[in-house]
Design a protein around this motif. Structure first.
Motif, PDB file in Angstrom:
ATOM      1  N   LEU A  53      20.212 -14.808   0.622  1.00  0.00           N
ATOM      2  CA  LEU A  53      21.079 -14.412   1.728  1.00  0.00           C
ATOM      3  C   LEU A  53      20.934 -12.913   1.943  1.00  0.00           C
ATOM      4  CD1 LEU A  53      23.237 -15.688   3.550  1.00  0.00           C
ATOM      5  CD2 LEU A  53      24.935 -15.126   1.825  1.00  0.00           C
ATOM      6  N   GLY A  54      20.451 -12.516   3.122  1.00  0.00           N
ATOM      7  CA  GLY A  54      20.292 -11.099   3.402  1.00  0.00           C
ATOM      8  C   GLY A  54      19.022 -10.524   2.776  1.00  0.00           C
ATOM      9  N   GLU A  55      18.866  -9.215   2.960  1.00  0.00           N
ATOM     10  CA  GLU A  55      17.691  -8.523   2.431  1.00  0.00           C
ATOM     11  C   GLU A  55      18.143  -7.260   1.715  1.00  0.00           C
ATOM     12  OE1 GLU A  55      14.717  -9.720   2.498  1.00  0.00           O
ATOM     13  OE2 GLU A  55      14.901 -11.302   4.022  1.00  0.00           O
ATOM     14  N   MET A  56      17.327  -6.805   0.771  1.00  0.00           N
ATOM     15  CA  MET A  56      17.728  -5.622   0.020  1.00  0.00           C
ATOM     16  C   MET A  56      16.526  -4.720  -0.254  1.00  0.00           C
ATOM     17  SD  MET A  56      20.131  -5.286  -3.289  1.00  0.00           S
ATOM     18  CE  MET A  56      19.226  -6.264  -4.453  1.00  0.00           C
ATOM     19  N   VAL A  57      16.699  -3.437   0.061  1.00  0.00           N
ATOM     20  CA  VAL A  57      15.690  -2.439  -0.308  1.00  0.00           C
ATOM     21  C   VAL A  57      16.013  -2.000  -1.727  1.00  0.00           C
ATOM     22  CG1 VAL A  57      14.786  -0.131   0.141  1.00  0.00           C
ATOM     23  CG2 VAL A  57      15.397  -1.616   2.050  1.00  0.00           C
ATOM     24  N   ILE A  58      15.055  -2.133  -2.621  1.00  0.00           N
ATOM     25  CA  ILE A  58      15.293  -1.666  -3.976  1.00  0.00           C
ATOM     26  C   ILE A  58      14.471  -0.402  -4.233  1.00  0.00           C
ATOM     27  CG2 ILE A  58      15.999  -3.860  -4.992  1.00  0.00           C
ATOM     28  CD1 ILE A  58      13.136  -4.297  -5.897  1.00  0.00           C
ATOM     29  N   PRO A  59      15.057   0.541  -4.942  1.00  0.00           N
ATOM     30  CA  PRO A  59      14.363   1.797  -5.210  1.00  0.00           C
ATOM     31  C   PRO A  59      13.091   1.579  -6.041  1.00  0.00           C
ATOM     32  CG  PRO A  59      16.712   2.011  -5.679  1.00  0.00           C
ATOM     33  CD  PRO A  59      16.442   0.558  -5.464  1.00  0.00           C
ATOM     34  N   HIS A  60      12.108   2.385  -5.768  1.00  0.00           N
ATOM     35  CA  HIS A  60      10.850   2.345  -6.515  1.00  0.00           C
ATOM     36  C   HIS A  60      10.297   3.765  -6.468  1.00  0.00           C
ATOM     37  CE1 HIS A  60       6.611   1.252  -7.406  1.00  0.00           C
ATOM     38  NE2 HIS A  60       7.158   0.231  -8.034  1.00  0.00           N
ATOM     39  N   ASP A 113      12.962 -12.878  -2.783  1.00  0.00           N
ATOM     40  CA  ASP A 113      13.735 -14.116  -2.946  1.00  0.00           C
ATOM     41  C   ASP A 113      15.246 -13.974  -2.962  1.00  0.00           C
ATOM     42  OD1 ASP A 113      11.152 -15.112  -3.467  1.00  0.00           O
ATOM     43  OD2 ASP A 113      11.387 -14.673  -5.600  1.00  0.00           O
ATOM     44  N   LEU A 114      15.791 -13.190  -2.059  1.00  0.00           N
ATOM     45  CA  LEU A 114      17.247 -13.210  -1.931  1.00  0.00           C
ATOM     46  C   LEU A 114      17.584 -14.396  -1.035  1.00  0.00           C
ATOM     47  CD1 LEU A 114      17.599 -10.444  -3.254  1.00  0.00           C
ATOM     48  CD2 LEU A 114      18.899  -9.721  -1.255  1.00  0.00           C
ATOM     49  N   THR A 132      24.400  -5.856 -15.638  1.00  0.00           N
ATOM     50  CA  THR A 132      24.419  -6.761 -14.490  1.00  0.00           C
ATOM     51  C   THR A 132      23.059  -6.876 -13.796  1.00  0.00           C
ATOM     52  OG1 THR A 132      25.204  -4.949 -13.121  1.00  0.00           O
ATOM     53  CG2 THR A 132      26.864  -6.420 -14.034  1.00  0.00           C
ATOM     54  N   CYS A 133      22.453  -5.744 -13.459  1.00  0.00           N
ATOM     55  CA  CYS A 133      21.204  -5.781 -12.700  1.00  0.00           C
ATOM     56  C   CYS A 133      20.045  -6.239 -13.559  1.00  0.00           C
ATOM     57  CB  CYS A 133      20.871  -4.416 -12.134  1.00  0.00           C
ATOM     58  SG  CYS A 133      22.162  -3.786 -11.104  1.00  0.00           S
ATOM     59  N   GLY A 134      20.150  -5.969 -14.871  1.00  0.00           N
ATOM     60  CA  GLY A 134      19.101  -6.431 -15.764  1.00  0.00           C
ATOM     61  C   GLY A 134      18.905  -7.926 -15.603  1.00  0.00           C
ATOM     62  N   VAL A 135      20.022  -8.634 -15.497  1.00  0.00           N
ATOM     63  CA  VAL A 135      19.957 -10.084 -15.326  1.00  0.00           C
ATOM     64  C   VAL A 135      19.492 -10.435 -13.913  1.00  0.00           C
ATOM     65  CG1 VAL A 135      21.316 -12.209 -15.372  1.00  0.00           C
ATOM     66  CG2 VAL A 135      21.853 -10.340 -16.962  1.00  0.00           C
ATOM     67  N   GLN A 136      20.085  -9.730 -12.959  1.00  0.00           N
ATOM     68  CA  GLN A 136      19.828 -10.060 -11.559  1.00  0.00           C
ATOM     69  C   GLN A 136      18.396  -9.763 -11.123  1.00  0.00           C
ATOM     70  OE1 GLN A 136      23.190  -8.480  -9.241  1.00  0.00           O
ATOM     71  NE2 GLN A 136      21.690  -8.167  -7.635  1.00  0.00           N
ATOM     72  N   LEU A 137      17.884  -8.616 -11.532  1.00  0.00           N
ATOM     73  CA  LEU A 137      16.556  -8.208 -11.071  1.00  0.00           C
ATOM     74  C   LEU A 137      15.453  -8.510 -12.083  1.00  0.00           C
ATOM     75  CD1 LEU A 137      17.487  -4.773  -9.470  1.00  0.00           C
ATOM     76  CD2 LEU A 137      16.671  -6.794  -8.246  1.00  0.00           C
TER      77      LEU A 137
END
Ligand SMILES: C[S@@+](CC[C@H](N)C(=O)[O-])C[C@H]1O[C@@H](n2cnc3c(N)ncnc32)[C@H](O)[C@@H]1O
Lengths: 268, 359
Positions: free
Chosen positions: B335-342, B332-333, B23-28
């Motif tokens: 709607l809303g914001e997201m912190v992604i791990p790094h 580029d979300l 799922t995330c592979g596509v999304q991110l």
């Protein structure tokens, strides 16, 4: 210069003159340059007379092996322990390397590149060879190649070696032939594990299933190991150096703690 | 010990990773490998300072190299290509616009620093000096923007990290703390007692309940100035790291599939509980669109269609601009914001979206 003279047996130097005592002169006569001769002479007087008696046999053996004075000098400089190896042992060790399959040329290169191999007891080398054949199922030819390309393997801790082999075999799904081709044993377990784990956690390396299949194409072992870090990061992992730097610190802490924990669970 | 022999057949953590790969592979896209390795490696914490404790921990933590990322986001990590001046100015402007509570203080070790915090110690009254939590979890609390005299509902509150942050503001007139799980509510109470003096835990100031949050709109609608809806989710980081209590285990498939529906119901209940003009903050610690954007989209739609409640999405970009040196935000979300791990800032994932009730 000190004028102590160490008497010794005859030695026919490459220049043909018989050498009967050890002096700077005698080394020059053997074909060493002035400064090489002085260095050898000095290191001899520092190791002491009891050891010095092996110097001529050692030199003989190296010359007989076909090394020229310059290579022989390099070898002794890298590995002064060779001065104290007994003649018979040296001969046995060299002939054992031949028996393992190191042909002329390879044999000399191994000795020049890794002279310590001549300080390793015969039994130990044989043991490592057996280990590689029996525990890791390398063929005789593969073992020859390993000793030729990664001679330091003869001094590695066998548990570590087994662990490294199993890691690469089972976790990475790499067969013996590829391990040999990539000179796997030149790399420490941590180097291998670190790059592999980085890729694995990024989803760029998969352990093959029982049928040897993966859902992604794994990068070749060669492109993972036999490249510098920048190349690894830009071409294989496609990650930044900053990320990898943090990763290395994190996993080394992880592994240290795992070891501690295992140590606690099974103390022996 | 052979590698092959030690690997059980697809434990839940592996199932979780497979699921995210798909799922995330596509999304991110390109970002996914970076996020993946970060989630599979040791996370970072932040130390939420406890203003109620008499332990002067701030100086000690600063001496260890910690930075209060909320107070001085512009000063943290001046990157060379970016004039720090400009950075501070723009974040000052954002700060005014946001009016963040000066009482929420959270210390983190700088970017790429992997030092760990020591466990907090109790002061003479037994109150602990700080609470360790994912620093990104504070963003929903900051974004909620609690003002003096507000009534606030924390709909899914246990174990209480965000509740504690909200209490630090000391601005709330009345706080409703709820979590449907009785055992987790008990844990939340223990947390509160380790951090907050009894005088602040009175019935006049707060109420702790264990109701099903989805019913809240029926119990108490049009009431709260602020509602925090921090829903149960796939807890992605936990799911890829721990086999225990893992929502990706086969036996919990049904529960996992029902999550988006539960989340939607909780958000709708939160919306109903807010007063007109009030603000609702929806948050998860999951990466998937199904639990984030889709839930919010549907909630906006259903609130209008079913309850006649009109909502406005509040822009959180001032917040992300302000904290971009501390966290990695997904670009580029819509709607809303997201912190992604790094790996260099291993916080999150945290998704948040803020809604304002217009009617
Ligand atoms: C992500 S956690 C909340 C974390 C918390 N806000 C914090 O910062 O410490 C989600 C919580 O939702 C609770 N929950 C699950 N279903 C619920 C429901 N129907 N109503 C209320 N709470 C629910 C769970 O017990 C869980 O504690």
């Amino acid at each position: 210069l000190k004028s102590t003279r160490v008497s010794s047996q005859d030695l026919n130097s490459p220049s043909g003159k018989p050498v009967t005592e050890l002096s700077v002169r005698s080394f020059i006569d053997m074909g060493f340059t002035d400064s090489q001769a002085e260095q050898i002479y000095e290191s001899l007087s520092s190791v002491g007379g009891g050891v010095a008696k092996h110097v001529l046999p050692t030199l003989t053996a190296l010359f007989v092996l076909g090394l020229n004075p310059s290579s022989a000098h390099k070898v002794l400089e890298k590995c002064p322990e060779l001065y104290s190896v007994k003649e018979t042992q040296l001969q046995q060790r060299i002939s054992n390397l031949r028996k393992i399959g190191l042909v002329e040329g390879s044999l000399q290169r191994v000795v020049v590149h890794y002279p310590r191999i001549l300080t390793v007891p015969l039994k130990r080398v044989k043991h490592v060879v057996m280990f590689l054949k029996e525990k890791c199922l390398f063929t005789s030819q593969q073992v020859t190649d390993i000793i030729r390309d990664c001679p330091a393997v003869v001094l590695e801790d066998l548990n570590q070696l087994e662990y490294k082999f199993q890691y690469v075999y089972f976790r990475m799904g790499i067969k013996q032939a590829e391990m040999v081709k990539c000179r796997l044993f030149r790399f420490s377990l941590d180097e291998v594990r670190c790059r592999h784990t980085f890729l694995e956690r990024r989803g760029q390396y998969e352990t093959p299933d029982k049928k040897g299949q993966t859902t992604i194409v794994n990068p070749k072992l060669d492109s993972v190991l036999n490249v510098d870090q920048d190349t690894f990061l830009t071409h294989v992992a496609q990650a930044s150096a900053e990320e990898y730097d943090v990763f290395k610190r994190l996993v080394s802490r992880e592994w240290r703690e795992e070891e501690l924990q295992q140590g606690r669970i099974e103390p022996d | 010990e052979k590698w092959a022999a030690t690997r059980p057949k697809l434990p839940p953590t592996r199932l979780a990773v497979h699921h995210f790969d798909a799922t995330c592979g596509v999304q991110l896209g390109q970002l996914w490998p970076s996020v993946r390795v970060a989630m599979l490696s040791e996370r970072k914490y932040g130390a939420l300072l406890n203003n109620f404790s008499h332990n002067a921990v701030l100086a000690g933590l600063k001496a260890q190299g910690c930075i209060d990322f909320i107070i001085q986001p512009g000063l943290e990590q001046k990157s060379s290509e970016e004039s720090s001046n400009v950075c501070v100015k723009s974040s000052d402007a954002d700060r005014e616009q946001l009016s963040l509570s000066p009482n929420i203080k959270c210390l983190v070790f700088p970017r790429s620093d992997v030092t760990r915090f020591k466990p907090a110690r109790p002061d003479m009254n037994g109150l602990l000096g700080y609470y360790l939590m994912d620093a990104a979890s504070l963003l929903p609390c900051l974004a909620l923007d609690v003002q003096e005299g507000h009534t606030v509902l924390d709909l899914c509150a246990a174990p209480g990290g965000k509740t504690l942050a909200l209490l630090q503001t000391q601005a709330i007139r009345f706080l409703c703390i709820n979590d449907s799980s009785v055992s987790r509510t008990a844990r939340l109470k223990r947390v509160l007692h380790s951090y907050v003096p009894k005088a602040f835990l009175t019935n006049e100031k707060l109420r702790i309940t264990s109701f099903d949050g989805t019913k809240w709109g029926e119990i108490e609608s049009n009431t709260f100035d602020r509602v925090l809806v921090d829903v149960p989710c796939t807890t992605d980081r936990h799911s890829v790291m721990e086999d225990d209590n893992n929502i990706f285990s086969k036996s919990r498939t049904g529960e996992r599939r029902r999550l988006p529906q539960l989340q939607l119901e909780l958000l709708l209940a939160g919306i109903q509980a807010a007063c007109p003009g009030g603000e609702i903050l929806y948050s998860t610690c999951a990466l998937s669109q199904n639990q984030n954007l889709s839930v919010v989209e549907q909630a906006i739609y259903q609130a209008r269609e079913k309850d006649g409640i009109h909502l406005q999405v509040v822009d959180l970009r001032p917040l992300t601009r302000m904290f971009r040196n501390t966290f990695h935000f997904a670009p580029d979300l819509h709607l809303g914001e997201m912190v992604i791990p790094h790996l260099t800032a291993n916080f999150g994932p945290i998704y948040m979206c803020k809604l304002k009730r217009l009617t």
